[in-house]
Scaffold this motif. Sequence first.
Motif, PDB file in Angstrom:
ATOM      1  N   ALA A  45       0.626  -1.064   0.088  1.00 51.06           N
ATOM      2  CA  ALA A  45      -0.183  -0.074  -0.081  1.00 51.06           C
ATOM      3  C   ALA A  45       0.996   1.179   0.138  1.00 51.06           C
ATOM      4  CB  ALA A  45      -0.980   0.046   1.046  1.00 51.06           C
ATOM      5  N   PHE A  46       1.993   1.294   0.829  1.00 45.04           N
ATOM      6  CA  PHE A  46       2.906   2.363   0.706  1.00 45.04           C
ATOM      7  C   PHE A  46       3.402   2.719  -0.577  1.00 45.04           C
ATOM      8  CE2 PHE A  46       7.173   4.301   1.028  1.00 45.04           C
ATOM      9  CZ  PHE A  46       6.784   5.261   2.163  1.00 45.04           C
ATOM     10  N   TYR A  47       3.707   1.614  -1.375  1.00 44.57           N
ATOM     11  CA  TYR A  47       4.139   1.863  -2.767  1.00 44.57           C
ATOM     12  C   TYR A  47       3.214   2.503  -3.644  1.00 44.57           C
ATOM     13  CZ  TYR A  47       5.437   0.941  -7.533  1.00 44.57           C
ATOM     14  OH  TYR A  47       5.896   1.136  -8.956  1.00 44.57           O
ATOM     15  N   THR A  48       1.912   2.117  -3.474  1.00 47.62           N
ATOM     16  CA  THR A  48       1.024   2.429  -4.367  1.00 47.62           C
ATOM     17  C   THR A  48       0.453   3.773  -4.088  1.00 47.62           C
ATOM     18  OG1 THR A  48       0.256   0.115  -4.800  1.00 47.62           O
ATOM     19  CG2 THR A  48      -1.222   1.550  -5.181  1.00 47.62           C
ATOM     20  N   ASN A  49       0.263   4.272  -2.899  1.00 48.32           N
ATOM     21  CA  ASN A  49      -0.415   5.229  -2.275  1.00 48.32           C
ATOM     22  C   ASN A  49       0.653   6.531  -1.915  1.00 48.32           C
ATOM     23  OD1 ASN A  49      -3.259   4.234  -2.583  1.00 48.32           O
ATOM     24  ND2 ASN A  49      -2.480   2.883  -0.920  1.00 48.32           N
ATOM     25  N   VAL A  50       1.622   6.277  -1.555  1.00 47.24           N
ATOM     26  CA  VAL A  50       2.558   7.120  -0.884  1.00 47.24           C
ATOM     27  C   VAL A  50       3.824   7.467  -1.749  1.00 47.24           C
ATOM     28  CG1 VAL A  50       3.782   7.606   0.972  1.00 47.24           C
ATOM     29  CG2 VAL A  50       1.851   6.414   1.548  1.00 47.24           C
ATOM     30  N   LEU A  51       4.348   6.718  -2.647  1.00 47.69           N
ATOM     31  CA  LEU A  51       5.648   7.031  -3.393  1.00 47.69           C
ATOM     32  C   LEU A  51       5.000   7.925  -4.643  1.00 47.69           C
ATOM     33  CD1 LEU A  51       7.797   3.687  -3.680  1.00 47.69           C
ATOM     34  CD2 LEU A  51       8.080   5.753  -2.134  1.00 47.69           C
ATOM     35  N   PRO A  52       5.750   8.994  -4.858  1.00 49.71           N
ATOM     36  CA  PRO A  52       5.739   9.865  -5.768  1.00 49.71           C
ATOM     37  C   PRO A  52       5.624   8.898  -7.201  1.00 49.71           C
ATOM     38  CG  PRO A  52       7.434  10.757  -4.568  1.00 49.71           C
ATOM     39  CD  PRO A  52       7.330   9.235  -3.932  1.00 49.71           C
ATOM     40  N   HIS A  53       4.855   9.752  -8.093  1.00 46.34           N
ATOM     41  CA  HIS A  53       4.512   9.263  -9.336  1.00 46.34           C
ATOM     42  C   HIS A  53       6.089   8.710 -10.102  1.00 46.34           C
ATOM     43  CE1 HIS A  53       0.243   9.669  -9.441  1.00 46.34           C
ATOM     44  NE2 HIS A  53       0.369  11.000  -9.069  1.00 46.34           N
ATOM     45  N   SER A  54       7.040   9.519  -9.859  1.00 47.78           N
ATOM     46  CA  SER A  54       8.324   9.175 -10.556  1.00 47.78           C
ATOM     47  C   SER A  54       8.857   8.047 -10.357  1.00 47.78           C
ATOM     48  CB  SER A  54       9.399  10.233  -9.916  1.00 47.78           C
ATOM     49  OG  SER A  54       9.331  10.244  -8.630  1.00 47.78           O
ATOM     50  N   TYR A  55       8.293   7.330  -9.371  1.00 47.41           N
ATOM     51  CA  TYR A  55       8.753   5.943  -8.753  1.00 47.41           C
ATOM     52  C   TYR A  55       8.063   4.847  -9.628  1.00 47.41           C
ATOM     53  CZ  TYR A  55      11.765   7.898  -5.316  1.00 47.41           C
ATOM     54  OH  TYR A  55      12.850   8.524  -4.647  1.00 47.41           O
ATOM     55  N   HIS A  56       6.945   5.247 -10.226  1.00 48.00           N
ATOM     56  CA  HIS A  56       6.123   4.361 -10.790  1.00 48.00           C
ATOM     57  C   HIS A  56       5.925   4.102 -12.160  1.00 48.00           C
ATOM     58  CE1 HIS A  56       3.031   4.216  -7.354  1.00 48.00           C
ATOM     59  NE2 HIS A  56       3.902   5.112  -6.902  1.00 48.00           N
ATOM     60  N   THR A  57       6.162   2.766 -12.688  1.00 45.70           N
ATOM     61  CA  THR A  57       5.710   2.567 -14.155  1.00 45.70           C
ATOM     62  C   THR A  57       4.739   1.683 -14.066  1.00 45.70           C
ATOM     63  OG1 THR A  57       7.409   0.458 -14.001  1.00 45.70           O
ATOM     64  CG2 THR A  57       8.418   2.507 -14.429  1.00 45.70           C
ATOM     65  N   PRO A  58       3.951   1.387 -15.218  1.00 41.57           N
ATOM     66  CA  PRO A  58       2.828   0.522 -15.472  1.00 41.57           C
ATOM     67  C   PRO A  58       3.266  -0.872 -15.056  1.00 41.57           C
ATOM     68  CG  PRO A  58       3.319   1.964 -17.505  1.00 41.57           C
ATOM     69  CD  PRO A  58       4.400   2.252 -16.650  1.00 41.57           C
ATOM     70  N   GLU A  59       4.372  -1.231 -15.319  1.00 39.78           N
ATOM     71  CA  GLU A  59       4.887  -2.636 -15.108  1.00 39.78           C
ATOM     72  C   GLU A  59       5.066  -2.845 -13.602  1.00 39.78           C
ATOM     73  OE1 GLU A  59       6.322  -0.548 -17.416  1.00 39.78           O
ATOM     74  OE2 GLU A  59       5.257  -1.835 -19.047  1.00 39.78           O
ATOM     75  N   LYS A  60       5.730  -1.864 -13.045  1.00 42.47           N
ATOM     76  CA  LYS A  60       5.786  -2.045 -11.488  1.00 42.47           C
ATOM     77  C   LYS A  60       4.322  -1.810 -10.865  1.00 42.47           C
ATOM     78  CE  LYS A  60      10.340  -0.054 -10.828  1.00 42.47           C
ATOM     79  NZ  LYS A  60      10.992   1.193 -10.519  1.00 42.47           N
ATOM     80  N   ASP A  61       3.509  -1.087 -11.402  1.00 40.06           N
ATOM     81  CA  ASP A  61       2.148  -0.835 -10.806  1.00 40.06           C
ATOM     82  C   ASP A  61       1.319  -2.165 -10.895  1.00 40.06           C
ATOM     83  OD1 ASP A  61       2.816   1.582 -10.020  1.00 40.06           O
ATOM     84  OD2 ASP A  61       1.612   2.448 -11.645  1.00 40.06           O
ATOM     85  N   LYS A  62       1.514  -2.865 -11.948  1.00 39.82           N
ATOM     86  CA  LYS A  62       0.774  -4.059 -12.009  1.00 39.82           C
ATOM     87  C   LYS A  62       1.243  -5.227 -11.208  1.00 39.82           C
ATOM     88  CE  LYS A  62       0.901  -4.337 -16.871  1.00 39.82           C
ATOM     89  NZ  LYS A  62       0.615  -4.557 -18.197  1.00 39.82           N
TER      90      LYS A  62
END
Length: 322
Positions: free
Chosen positions: A254-271
Motif C-alpha cells: 500500500a505504501f508503494y501504491t499510495n505514498v511514493l511519488p509518480h516518478s517511482y511508478h511505471t505501468p509494469e511495477k504498478d501491475k
Amino acid sequence: MEAVLQNSTDFVLLGLITHPTLPELVFAVVFSIFVVAVTANMVMVLLIHVDSRLHTPMYFLLSQLSIMDTVYICITVPKMLHDLLSKEKTISFLGCALQIFFYLTLIGGEFFLLGFMAYDRYVAVCNPLRYPLLMNRKICLFMVLGSWVGGSLDGFMLTPVTMSFPYCGSRKINHFFCEIPAVLKLSCIDTSLYETLMYACCVLMLLIPISVISVSYTRILITVHRMNSAEGRRKAFATCSSHIMVVSIFYGAAFYTNVLPHSYHTPEKDKIVSAFYTILTPMLNPLIYSLRNKDVASALRRMLQSHAFFQRVAAKDVSRKY
C-alpha cells in the motif's frame, strides 16, 4: 475494432502481461492461487464460527479480515482469468466503476481493520485484566462496522469523480483491473489536481491506522521489555507475530501504491505490486494465521478429526444395512 471501441463506453483491460506467450500457464497459476485463497479464507471463517474456543474478539476480527479478503480477490481475479482465455477483454463503464468502488471500499476497510486488530493485541498484552471490558461485543461490532463504513467513504468519494472525467481517447487500460491511476491516464483533460487531492486522501487513510498500529506496538514493546518472565515474552510475541507479518505485507504494498511519488511508478511495477496485494495477499493472510497460530491449527485438526469420525460412523451404518 479500434473505431468501435472509441464510440463505445467500454474499456479494454490489457492484462497483467500484455501479450503472454503462454496464457494457459498464467491462467493455471492465477486460478490455483485464487482457489487456495478463497478456500483458506472460507475455512478460516468456518472454523471461527463453529469452534467455541475461537469465539473471542481477536478471532471475530480475523473472520472479518477473511471475509474482506475473499470479496477482495473475487472483484478482480475472475475477470482477469476470463480475459486470459478470451479475445474480448472489454469491461463496461459500469463494471469498471463497480471494480473501483469495491476495490477502494475493501482496501480502505482492511486498513482500518488491521489498525483495530493492533489495538486488540495491545489490550490483550498490556491490559489483560480489562480485556473483556475493553473488547466487549459492542466494541467489536463497532470496529467492524467502522472498518466497512470507513472504507466505503473512500469508495463513495473517489469513484464518482474518477468516472466523471471524459475518456475520449484510447479506451485501453494498461492493467488487469480498473485501478484509478491506470484509468486516469486515459482521460483527455488534465487530472493533476484531482490526483494530488486523491494522493492526500490516500495518505490520510494510511496515517490513521498506521498511527494506531505504531502506538499499539510501541506500548506492547515497552510492556514486553518490562516482563521478567521469558515465557510471558514468548506468549506476547506469539500473540502479535502473525498480525505483524500481515501488516508488513499489506502496508508495504500500500505504501508503494499510495505514498511514493509518480516518478517511482511505471505501468509494469504498478501491475506487479497490484497483483501482489490483490492476488497473493488474500492467500497469504489465512495461511500466516493458520500456520503460526496454535489455536487455529488445533481447531482445524479437531474439525478434520470430527469429519473423519462421522464418515466412519456413516460407513458403519451403511455396512450394517447390507
